[in-house]
Design an enzyme around this catalytic site. Structure first.
Site, mmCIF file in Angstrom:
data_model
loop_
_atom_site.group_PDB
_atom_site.id
_atom_site.type_symbol
_atom_site.label_atom_id
_atom_site.label_comp_id
_atom_site.label_asym_id
_atom_site.label_seq_id
_atom_site.Cartn_x
_atom_site.Cartn_y
_atom_site.Cartn_z
ATOM 1 N N THR A 1 5.286 -0.599 2.605
ATOM 2 C CA THR A 1 4.104 0.145 2.103
ATOM 3 C C THR A 1 4.354 1.311 1.289
ATOM 4 O O THR A 1 3.592 1.990 0.548
ATOM 5 C CB THR A 1 3.130 0.674 3.373
ATOM 6 O OG1 THR A 1 4.367 1.124 4.262
ATOM 7 C CG2 THR A 1 2.513 -0.349 4.006
ATOM 8 N N HIS B 1 4.976 -8.960 11.939
ATOM 9 C CA HIS B 1 5.484 -7.959 10.887
ATOM 10 C C HIS B 1 6.891 -8.364 10.377
ATOM 11 O O HIS B 1 7.489 -7.691 9.677
ATOM 12 C CB HIS B 1 5.585 -6.631 11.539
ATOM 13 C CG HIS B 1 3.953 -6.018 11.463
ATOM 14 N ND1 HIS B 1 3.634 -5.163 10.509
ATOM 15 C CD2 HIS B 1 3.280 -6.059 12.626
ATOM 16 C CE1 HIS B 1 2.665 -4.853 11.156
ATOM 17 N NE2 HIS B 1 2.131 -5.188 12.066
ATOM 18 N N LYS C 1 12.957 5.161 2.992
ATOM 19 C CA LYS C 1 12.582 4.351 4.105
ATOM 20 C C LYS C 1 13.843 4.157 5.266
ATOM 21 O O LYS C 1 14.637 4.977 5.061
ATOM 22 C CB LYS C 1 12.332 2.650 3.357
ATOM 23 C CG LYS C 1 13.713 2.501 2.480
ATOM 24 C CD LYS C 1 13.647 1.212 1.629
ATOM 25 C CE LYS C 1 12.795 0.985 0.534
ATOM 26 N NZ LYS C 1 11.423 0.464 0.802
ATOM 27 N N ARG C 2 13.502 3.498 6.312
ATOM 28 C CA ARG C 2 14.303 3.377 7.378
ATOM 29 C C ARG C 2 15.638 2.882 6.610
ATOM 30 O O ARG C 2 15.544 1.965 5.695
ATOM 31 C CB ARG C 2 13.913 2.450 8.344
ATOM 32 C CG ARG C 2 12.749 3.580 9.253
ATOM 33 C CD ARG C 2 13.533 4.501 9.932
ATOM 34 N NE ARG C 2 14.475 4.423 10.996
ATOM 35 C CZ ARG C 2 14.161 4.287 12.100
ATOM 36 N NH1 ARG C 2 13.013 4.491 12.475
ATOM 37 N NH2 ARG C 2 15.289 3.891 12.992
ATOM 38 N N LYS D 1 2.716 3.302 -1.873
ATOM 39 C CA LYS D 1 2.623 4.942 -1.972
ATOM 40 C C LYS D 1 3.384 5.279 -3.445
ATOM 41 O O LYS D 1 2.363 6.353 -4.089
ATOM 42 C CB LYS D 1 3.356 5.778 -1.067
ATOM 43 C CG LYS D 1 2.658 5.436 0.475
ATOM 44 C CD LYS D 1 3.413 5.854 1.515
ATOM 45 C CE LYS D 1 3.043 4.956 2.979
ATOM 46 N NZ LYS D 1 4.264 5.341 3.881
ATOM 47 N N LYS E 1 17.295 -3.679 3.822
ATOM 48 C CA LYS E 1 16.548 -2.600 2.612
ATOM 49 C C LYS E 1 17.675 -2.311 1.702
ATOM 50 O O LYS E 1 16.990 -1.900 0.546
ATOM 51 C CB LYS E 1 15.948 -1.471 3.241
ATOM 52 C CG LYS E 1 14.696 -1.903 4.105
ATOM 53 C CD LYS E 1 14.202 -0.498 4.722
ATOM 54 C CE LYS E 1 13.078 -0.740 5.830
ATOM 55 N NZ LYS E 1 11.833 -0.938 5.084
HETATM 56 C C1 LIG Z 1 5.362 4.572 4.179
HETATM 57 C C2 LIG Z 1 6.415 5.021 5.045
HETATM 58 C C3 LIG Z 1 7.545 4.276 5.514
HETATM 59 C C4 LIG Z 1 7.469 2.838 5.115
HETATM 60 O O1 LIG Z 1 8.224 2.684 4.156
HETATM 61 P P1 LIG Z 1 8.727 1.375 3.670
HETATM 62 O O2 LIG Z 1 9.222 1.741 2.232
HETATM 63 O O3 LIG Z 1 7.361 0.365 3.379
HETATM 64 O O4 LIG Z 1 9.660 0.711 4.408
HETATM 65 C C5 LIG Z 1 8.294 4.653 6.504
HETATM 66 N N1 LIG Z 1 8.222 6.070 6.890
HETATM 67 C C6 LIG Z 1 7.415 6.839 6.435
HETATM 68 C C7 LIG Z 1 7.468 8.519 6.860
HETATM 69 C C8 LIG Z 1 6.366 6.376 5.493
HETATM 70 O O5 LIG Z 1 5.584 7.375 5.029
#
Ligand SMILES: *Cc1c(COP(=O)(O)O)cnc(C)c1O
Length: 819
Positions: free
Chosen positions: A654, A358, A546-547, A658, A552
């Site tokens: 991911t 990952h 995101k985190r 979305k 990032k």
């Molecule tokens: C999809 C999702 C993530 C991952 O987000 P990235 O932008 O790919 O880091 C993290 N937290 C939650 C709650 C998510 O739904």
């Protein structure tokens, strides 16, 4: 398919459950009590299907995938279960009839936040897809008593609050004490020579033991009666009567075992993409892996006598290196308990285990000190030593005299056990999670392994489930899509491409953007209620959720906001399209710079949101406690998807998928799955900027770059950076953001300055942001872009990802539940 929904019966069942659980009538029940009663009612339906699924599997004796993961970021269950049972609308109506709003009832459920971010959410999406596609699967994990912490923002700072998600009881879980297993820690290994077989036997003695008790969560497939199982393990003390005779009456030991059991599943480590090397973490790993592997072997033996063919009925997918002790645990069981020879056991193990990588970031790689590892898991360590001895012999046979290869590939080296090397040596498959990521693995990070065993390497680009992130999270758009192209997209997302014919249709464009507007109103209401900030749904909703992690680059985003604010202040007459910058992010509790970045975002928000002179042209909002349940609202309402990681650092992402599904174009770097998103939707429907992965890697291999050159030559950037240390955003403590300033320019620390190329990409980012504004001003152009993002998102369903895992790695057969 499933039993037809009967409204009257449903209402009666809810009433009966409120009575049985709380001794109350409907009109006296709280919303939380209604949530519980409704959930138990829904669970009844699920259990019928769960039993039917089990019966079918029992009859067909299929191969199972065991998806082993320290994290499952499930979010809420009730709404999702109703969606997949195709009873959501029915239940909504039934509840309305007795005076309850399903949305409000859903809000009573705490998120099951047994994960940090993308990796845990991926596991959750995979379980949804496995059940929907009808593949036999177990999720294997830990039932943490406390999941991901709740985030409060106090005075702009993140405060972590324990997530006591089980306090009101969890209606969907099922405790299965009959499947409990014992897991042993510590002690020593005694070698016993068996005269009869002429072989050594290995017996662990003087250990501590913990009972692992499974809790099963139903994983409901979409409209197909399949219900798979997420099995998470709780730890209980083994009562002192059950200590072996050697330990009988050892009170101290009994207390220690009690403490071990209490601590082991207490809390999820809140680190994302970062290895901390804590002993308790290794205990957690071995705890759930030993229990899961034992359970898989027991299940196999109920029907089969030849353990040497175990891999024909079971495959283990290791979600990152966290579950990699499974390799050694399976070897231990096969040799010590099943009596196989080393060679036989190795044949089974290497046909059972597969590994997903990952990340390529060095700080995320798990390397356990030998001392810790061998003390905690003496027999497992012995086995890994032997795996290493044989693997090193293979390396030497392949590259005679090349010690460099041994140094780089050995499993045990320099006093450390390297989990990724173990996973690669023992796995029959090694996959990356996006095309770019897999190529970087093959060419850079895992080059030596790839050269030695190229056949193991493959790519599986991540995906997301459209059932949660469109059908449930964005009901207005879901209904609109179904109106236009039918509902097959729910289980066959590529069909959503049929929307392309509407991309230039003015009426469709207006409907599409009107739905986006309504979703923005819904989010604005959430922000008003949770942040007390008023945002204008007509402004551009520019979102980064995101985190919080340096790679990032939330910092790039907020520095650009500071730059825009300067522009607007300097040129009040400037034509500027109103923007709302929305952030949501948890920082690891011990990640100081990430937490300071949250403070910076909130400090900038304070100044900008309270400056009447800019006439609401700019707003900055930090949404507290970003998690799956509010993520669903946020994606639906986004205009712009910020995916701005330093190229090469984000393995896939991911969140990007979305946003795309919900009609938000990507503003991003050519990193992770962004590359594939752009390929699907076309460059003209995204906003791409910044260094490429190759360029970043080139700089890194040549000692970095010189951010001070940019600082010296660009006065806009210099001004923004100076505002970090001159009190503009911290009048009472101008030094507050000094560490962030230093991270970009100074090499006081041992790190290179601007490790994540923020200054290098700043101008290109600002330019891309100008293109966003220009595109948004042209309503028809933007509507077309947004719609095409939704229409081109078909590839990014986790149904596709899972089908590829099945075809190319797991080789499972599809099950159909007979009536
Ligand atoms: C999809 C999702 C993530 C991952 O987000 P990235 O932008 O790919 O880091 C993290 N937290 C939650 C709650 C998510 O739904």
């Amino acid at each position: 398919m499933s039993k037809k929904f009967n409204k009257k019966e449903f209402i009666n069942d809810v009433k009966a459950n409120v009575r049985a659980l709380y001794r109350r009538n409907l009109d006296e029940a709280t919303q939380q009590q209604i949530f519980q009663a409704v959930s138990y009612t829904v669970k009844d339906t699920i259990i019928d299907n769960w039993l039917a699924t089990q019966e079918q599997y029992e009859k067909d004796d299929p191969k199972y995938v065991y998806y082993m993961s320290m994290e499952f970021l499930m979010g809420r269950a009730l709404g999702n279960n109703l969606i997949n049972l195709t009873e959501y609308e029915d239940v909504k109506e039934a509840l309305a009839e007795i005076g309850f709003d399903l949305n409000v009832i859903e809000d009573q459920e705490p998120d099951a936040a047994l994960g940090n971010g993308g990796l845990g959410r991926l596991a959750a999406c995979f379980l949804d897809s496995l059940a929907t596609l009808g593949y036999p699967a177990y999720g294997c994990g830990i039932r943490y008593r406390y999941g991901m912490f709740k985030q409060k923002i106090e005075d702009g700072y993140q405060v972590e609050v324990p997530d006591n998600w089980l306090k009101d009881g969890n209606p969907f879980e099922l405790r299965r004490p009959e499947y409990a297993k014992e897991v042993k820690f510590g002690g020593y290994v005694r070698v016993v020579y068996d005269e009869k077989t002429g072989r050594n036997h290995f017996v662990q003695e003087g250990y501590q033991v913990v009972r692992a008790v499974p809790y099963d969560f139903p994983i409901v497939g979409y409209n197909n009666r399949v219900v798979n199982t997420l099995r998470v393990w709780d730890a209980e003390a083994v009562s002192e009567f059950q200590l072996d005779s050697f330990d009988k009456g050892d009170y101290r030991k009994a207390v220690e075992q009690e403490n071990l059991a209490r601590n082991i599943v207490e809390v999820l480590y809140p680190n994302d993409n970062h290895y901390a090397g804590k002993e308790l973490r290794l205990k957690q790993q071995y705890f759930f892996i030993s229990a899961s592997v034992q359970a898989a072997v027991s299940k196999y033996k109920k029907k089969h006598s030849d353990i040497r063919k175990f891999y024909e009925k079971a495959t283990f997918q290791l979600n990152d290196t966290h579950p990699t002790v499974a390799v050694a645990e399976l070897m231990r069981i096969l040799i010590d308990e099943e009596g196989l020879t080393w060679e036989e056991a190795w044949d089974v193990t290497t046909k059972t285990c597969a590994y997903t990588n990952h990340t390529i970031m060095a700080e995320a790689l798990e390397k356990w000190p030998i001392e810790l590892f061998s003390r905690l898991l003496p027999r497992i360590y012995q086995i890994i030593e032997e795996i290493n001895r044989r693997f090193v012999a293979e390396i030497e046979a392949r590259y005679p005299g090349n010690f460099e290869k041994v140094r780089k590939m050995a499993i045990i080296f320099d006093g450390q056990v390297k989990m990724a090397h173990l996973a690669i040596a023992a796995g029959y498959s090694v996959n990356g999670v996006a095309e770019l990521h897999t190529e970087i693995l093959k060419k850079q990070e895992l080059k030596d392994f790839y050269e030695m065993m190229p056949e193991k390497f493959n790519n599986k680009t991540n995906g997301i489930t459209q059932r949660r992130f469109l059908l449930h999270g964005n009901p207005l758009l879901a209904a609109w899509v179904t109106d236009h192209i039918g509902d097959e997209w729910i289980t066959d997302l590529p069909q959503i491409a049929k929307l392309k014919v509407y991309a230039d249709d003015r009426k469709a464009q207006q409907e599409f953007m009107n739905i986006k507007y309504q979703n923005k109103v819904r989010l604005a209401k959430y922000i008003r209620e949770h942040n007390g900030i008023e945002v204008d749904p007509r402004s551009i909703f520019d979102v980064q959720v995101k985190r919080l992690h340096e790679y990032k680059r939330q910092l790039l985003n907020i520095l650009h906001v500071m730059y825009l604010y300067n522009q607007i202040k300097d040129h009040p007459e400037m034509d500027f399209y109103p923007r709302t910058f929305i952030f949501g992010a948890k920082a690891a509790a011990g990640y100081r710079r990430a937490k300071l970045t949250i403070k910076l975002i909130n400090s900038v928000a304070d100044v900008i949101n309270n400056d009447a002179s800019i006439k609401n042209k700019l707003k900055v909002v930090f949404i507290e406690d970003y998690r799956v349940s509010n993520a669903e609202l946020i994606f639906a309402a986004a205009d712009v998807s910020e995916q701005i990681s330093t190229a090469s650092k984000e393995a896939s992402g991911t969140g990007n998928m979305k946003f795309m599904l919900n009609g938000a174009p990507t503003l991003g770097t050519m990193d992770g799955a962004n590359v594939e998103i752009v390929k699907e939707v076309g460059e003209e429907n995204a906003f791409i900027f910044g260094l490429s992965a190759d360029e970043v890697i080139n700089y890194e291999n040549n000692g970095g770059y010189y951010p001070e050159n940019i600082f010296n030559s660009d006065q806009d950037i210099r001004r923004v950076l100076m505002q970090l240390i001159n009190g503009t955003y911290a009048p009472n403590d101008p030094e507050m953001f000094r560490d962030i300033y230093d991270s970009l320019l100074n090499t006081k620390s041992s790190d290179r300055a601007d490790t994540y190329f923020i200054l290098a990409d700043f101008k290109s980012y600002a330019e891309a942001q100008r293109r966003v504004e220009e595109a948004y001003r042209d309503e028809a152009r933007w509507a077309k872009m947004a719609m095409l993002n939704t229409a081109c998102s078909g590839k990014f369903t986790s149904d596709r990802t899972i089908q590829q895992y099945v075809d190319e790695i797991w080789h499972l057969d599809k099950e159909v539940i007979e009536a």
